[in-house]
Design an enzyme around this catalytic site. Sequence first.
Site, PDB file in Angstrom:
ATOM      1  N   CYS A   8      36.074  44.303  39.977  1.00 19.76           N
ATOM      2  CA  CYS A   8      36.780  45.276  39.665  1.00 19.76           C
ATOM      3  C   CYS A   8      35.852  46.727  40.305  1.00 19.76           C
ATOM      4  O   CYS A   8      35.661  46.992  40.944  1.00 19.76           O
ATOM      5  CB  CYS A   8      36.692  45.960  38.396  1.00 19.76           C
ATOM      6  N   HIS A  26      39.698  40.266  36.129  1.00 20.97           N
ATOM      7  CA  HIS A  26      38.659  39.777  35.743  1.00 20.97           C
ATOM      8  C   HIS A  26      39.173  38.649  35.193  1.00 20.97           C
ATOM      9  O   HIS A  26      40.410  38.426  35.166  1.00 20.97           O
ATOM     10  CB  HIS A  26      38.793  40.819  34.216  1.00 20.97           C
TER      11      HIS A  26
END
Length: 498
Positions: free
Chosen positions: A352, A458
């Site tokens: 991310c 994630h």
Amino acid sequence: MSQLIHLPQPIPGQRPALCVMVLGTSSGAGKSWVTTALCAWYRAQGYKVAPFKAQNMSNNARVVATPDGKWGEIGTAQYLQALAAGCVPDVRMNPLLLKPEADTRSQVVLFGQVHDELSAMPWRGRSLKVWPQIAQALDDLRAENDVIVIEGAGSPAEINLHASDVVNMRVARHCNAHCLLISDIDRGGAFAHLYGTWALLPQDEQKLIKGFVLNKFRGDASLLAPAPQMLEEKTGVPTVACIPMQFAHGLPEEDGVFDDRGSNGAGQAVHTTIAIVAYPRISNLDEFQPLLQVPGVRVVWARSPAQIAAADWVILPGSKATAADLAWMRAQGLDAAVVAHANTGKRVLGICGGLQMLGEALIDLHGVDGNAAGLGLLPAATLFAQEKTVKPTRFALPALQAPWQALSGVEVTGYEIHHGQTQLRQDMQAGAEAKAAELLTGLLWQGGNPVVLGTYLHGLFENAAVIHALFGEGAPNLEDVFTRMVQGVGQWFAEMPA
């Protein structure tokens, strides 16, 4: 059903539900962990259980469905508590989530969605606005369950915030909660913390405190006497449990806790050291918990170039303030250390915000995060968007080059929470490598230097297939963790004298 002296017993089917609240004398006392354990214990007794935390301040969040069919965020602690309770995670379980962006500013998420008006309001001004919605969420959950296990925040005795409280004693009063007050005895001063917290509460709120809990105890429990008895004489509140220190218990630690004890495979010889860069606005650090449980893997929370140099892998995790955390890395010399690590052929993984840092540029046209030059390890650039991407994700990993080839074809699930959109450099998109590059765009990138991998996903390491592909090992699943918690509650709350 087990009958424990110190934990109240709900009546199945009786509504509104009984509320048991876990308060702490400070942050880090263990509220989240004990709340999770109680959710698992009440579930094991056959009750219909749900967790609740009115307001959570955390950059650890999970993606759940919202009532209007969208996807939203709740704190990771409440997500895991819902799993322990055996129910579907719900935005009502954490109606207000504050995601710190700076020391004096947070992004406010209400019922899973970013709320710009609340984000712009002064801290104390929010309570009148949000309390009716918080109370309604709790009432709705009470109408559907036998017991609600509620987590407080910080300390209920923060007297500067008491008038605007929406997460501690205001919640307790609203539902007449059976409150347990927990202190971290490992830090010292636990009895003073318990007494002082109780003493600062108004008398009507003191009456809601039904038991004290000593958490993270190491040593001979008989040496606690006569303190619990003396404390009860002063307050009328019994000490109902003494919980031993729990290392490698299987759940993520609370925010800001960087403790690598128990992370090297239960004392086995270390074959892989993984340095996770611990920048100030790190987010979703909970997703690395499985790595702490892989035999032979040691996790280091890195803040110095020496820690990077000594590692086999480097992970750049998510960040709530990517440009600011990248500037912090440069101030520490960590940027050059990460580049040198990759240039020596060692693995680098960006997740991310970490993916965004690995690219060539961060471009911010809307004042979302900030502009910055990236580390240049991936041929990509990130353009920050005003609208946040929040959604669950499932896909099969594409064919990858060494040293990541073991992941090729592995099916993974996880979630995305990000503002930026990352694209490959135009010359790479138009060049001879375009076909291979297109295969990896969107969620996964592998650089011209194949040791460098970046992803928006994630939860990568929460997939058992990923852990097995990378290390040939597994990690305990959550149900095993919850079972151990149930056993612990039955022991710790029963052993204290009535």
